[in-house]
Design a protein around this motif. Structure first.
Motif, short mmCIF file in Angstrom:
data_model
loop_
_atom_site.label_atom_id
_atom_site.label_comp_id
_atom_site.label_asym_id
_atom_site.label_seq_id
_atom_site.Cartn_x
_atom_site.Cartn_y
_atom_site.Cartn_z
N PHE A 103 -4.16 5.13 2.10
CA PHE A 103 -3.79 5.02 0.69
C PHE A 103 -3.18 6.36 0.28
O PHE A 103 -3.86 7.39 0.33
CB PHE A 103 -5.06 4.71 -0.09
N ARG A 124 -16.54 0.10 -9.46
CA ARG A 124 -16.08 0.43 -8.11
C ARG A 124 -14.72 1.15 -8.19
O ARG A 124 -13.79 0.67 -8.83
CB ARG A 124 -15.92 -0.86 -7.30
N THR A 151 -6.56 -7.76 -3.10
CA THR A 151 -7.88 -7.28 -2.69
C THR A 151 -8.99 -8.12 -3.33
O THR A 151 -10.03 -8.36 -2.71
CB THR A 151 -8.02 -5.77 -3.01
N THR A 164 -8.39 -3.43 -9.19
CA THR A 164 -7.67 -3.52 -7.92
C THR A 164 -6.66 -4.65 -8.04
O THR A 164 -6.49 -5.26 -9.10
CB THR A 164 -8.63 -3.69 -6.73
N SER A 165 -5.96 -4.93 -6.95
CA SER A 165 -4.91 -5.96 -6.97
C SER A 165 -5.48 -7.37 -6.85
O SER A 165 -6.61 -7.55 -6.37
CB SER A 165 -3.96 -5.72 -5.80
N VAL A 169 -12.70 -0.89 0.70
CA VAL A 169 -12.48 -2.34 0.63
C VAL A 169 -13.42 -3.16 1.52
O VAL A 169 -14.01 -4.13 1.04
CB VAL A 169 -11.00 -2.69 0.91
N TYR A 217 -7.74 -1.23 6.01
CA TYR A 217 -7.98 -2.52 5.36
C TYR A 217 -8.14 -3.65 6.38
O TYR A 217 -7.58 -3.58 7.48
CB TYR A 217 -6.83 -2.82 4.38
N TRP A 235 1.00 -1.84 -3.40
CA TRP A 235 0.10 -2.95 -3.67
C TRP A 235 0.58 -3.65 -4.94
O TRP A 235 1.28 -3.03 -5.75
CB TRP A 235 -1.31 -2.43 -3.94
N PRO A 237 -0.14 1.29 -6.74
CA PRO A 237 -0.33 2.38 -5.76
C PRO A 237 0.21 1.94 -4.40
O PRO A 237 0.40 0.75 -4.16
CB PRO A 237 -1.84 2.54 -5.72
N TYR A 246 -11.59 3.67 -5.92
CA TYR A 246 -11.05 3.93 -4.58
C TYR A 246 -10.37 5.29 -4.44
O TYR A 246 -9.91 5.63 -3.36
CB TYR A 246 -10.11 2.81 -4.14
N GLN A 302 -2.31 -3.40 -10.47
CA GLN A 302 -3.77 -3.34 -10.49
C GLN A 302 -4.32 -3.98 -11.77
O GLN A 302 -3.89 -3.67 -12.87
CB GLN A 302 -4.21 -1.88 -10.40
N1 PCA Z 1 -6.40 -2.56 -2.96
C1 PCA Z 1 -6.95 -1.35 -2.40
C2 PCA Z 1 -6.07 -0.27 -2.92
C3 PCA Z 1 -5.31 -0.85 -4.04
C4 PCA Z 1 -5.51 -2.31 -3.92
O1 PCA Z 1 -4.92 -3.16 -4.56
C5 PCA Z 1 -8.35 -1.12 -2.86
O2 PCA Z 1 -8.83 -1.85 -3.72
O3 PCA Z 1 -8.97 -0.17 -2.39
#
Ligand code: PCA
Length: 323
Positions: free
Chosen positions: A88, A165, A208, A204-205, A187, A32, A142, A229, A167, A145
């Motif tokens: 991850f 999208r 991110t 995602t979070s 990412v 990341y 994280w 996660p 991951y 989500q």
């Molecule tokens: N961000 C990373 C993993 C989980 C998160 O919140 C992503 O989006 O790949």
């Protein structure tokens, strides 16, 4: 003149000797970008290790997949190409479904549950990593989500056909079962994938979302809090054993501090980064009951098939978590 040169040479020779005997640099690939709180935390960890060992072990962080691409990092540490790395955790579910527990939708949806899940996972994961010649140093969750889209999403039906999208394999399955069309994107590649139209929605979070400037290409954030996660930092066991005792202790102490600090950072990010999304024009909404019921049904179905795939070990882990 002669004396000082002689002395200077002797000091340099001694310093050189000390360097030869002890100092070591570990290259550390991470997936990341630098602004990610996990990466910030890893840089702190590296500083702590350097300080505690008087520079005898320096960890050089290579962020954003710059040394190894994300899917290659665990293999690179396993094979000893690098002694340490971050990835991850649930990517390892490709080897064994048990690794995927923290990416199961709606199994653990807040920090308290996520911490209990990690406690239930830890021994199992340590054992599985050990078989691969790896040792876990620490793991950090994280934030929960959430769902990013270009329109309001009132039910699962609204996700139909969206270029989504993803991951990992679990999220891919979740997207498929929701009727969306999944595409794996790392990412660092998110902004380009959206701006070129390869994808148009993601889960995602808030972290991110903010790090990727989601407001440039998305308009709605639905706070579904689907799972938390984790990233894990692992070392190659042989590389670790080659360190002297004091250095091993310094690494383990810094790792314990990084785990505690990382979870605190994650908690703080959840609210702060959701606010940043809103400040930048994203419509932040709570999910409708209809949406949550539909998504939870998909999660329940996925948990059933995970139980089959993860076998007895998975069952023991779930029992420990649900106690
Ligand atoms: N961000 C990373 C993993 C989980 C998160 O919140 C992503 O989006 O790949």
């Amino acid at each position: 003149m002669f004396v000082s040169r002689y002395l200077g040479g002797a000091v340099a020779a001694l310093a050189g000797l000390a360097v030869q005997v002890q100092a070591e640099t570990w290259d550390m690939p991470t997936p990341y970008p630098d602004a990610t709180f996990h990466t910030v935390n890893i840089n702190e960890f590296a500083k702590d290790v350097s300080a505690a060992t008087d520079g005898n072990l320096e960890i050089k962080v290579h962020s954003a997949g710059s040394l190894f691409k994300h899917p290659e990092i665990s293999k690179a540490v396993r094979s000893g190409q690098v002694p340490i790395g971050e990835f991850f955790l649930s990517l390892l579910a490709n080897d064994n479904a048990v690794f995927g527990a923290d990416s199961m939708p709606f199994l653990a949806t807040n920090y308290e549950d996520a911490e209990r899940l990690w406690a239930a996972q830890k021994d199992v994961i340590d054992g599985l990593l050990d078989e691969q010649g790896l040792m876990a140093l620490y793991a950090v969750a994280w934030p929960p989500q959430g769902l990013y889209t270009t329109k309001e999403i009132a039910s699962v039906d609204d996700l139909a056909g969206l270029k989504f999208r993803t991951y990992n394999a679990t999220l891919e399955e979740f997207a498929n079962l929701s009727g969306a069309a999944p595409t794996q994107v790392e990412v660092p590649d998110i902004p380009q994938a959206f701006s070129t139209g390869r994808v148009e929605a993601m889960i995602t979070s808030p972290s991110t979302g903010v790090n990727s400037k989601a407001w440039d290409f998305l308009s709605h954030y639905t706070n579904i809090q689907a799972w938390l996660p984790k990233n894990i930092v692992v070392v190659n066991k042989r590389s670790f054993r080659r360190l002297d005792d004091a250095t091993q202790t310094a690494v383990l102490d810094a790792a314990a501090a990084a785990e505690a600090r990382g979870w605190d950072m994650s908690r703080a990010e959840t609210e702060a980064q959701t606010a940043v999304l809103a400040e930048n024009g994203i419509t932040v909404v709570e999910p409708s009951d209809e949406l949550m019921t539909g998504l939870r049904e998909i999660g329940a179905q996925m948990l059933e098939s995970w139980k089959t795939d993860a076998g007895e070990t998975g069952e023991a882990l779930l029992n420990a978590y649900q106690q």
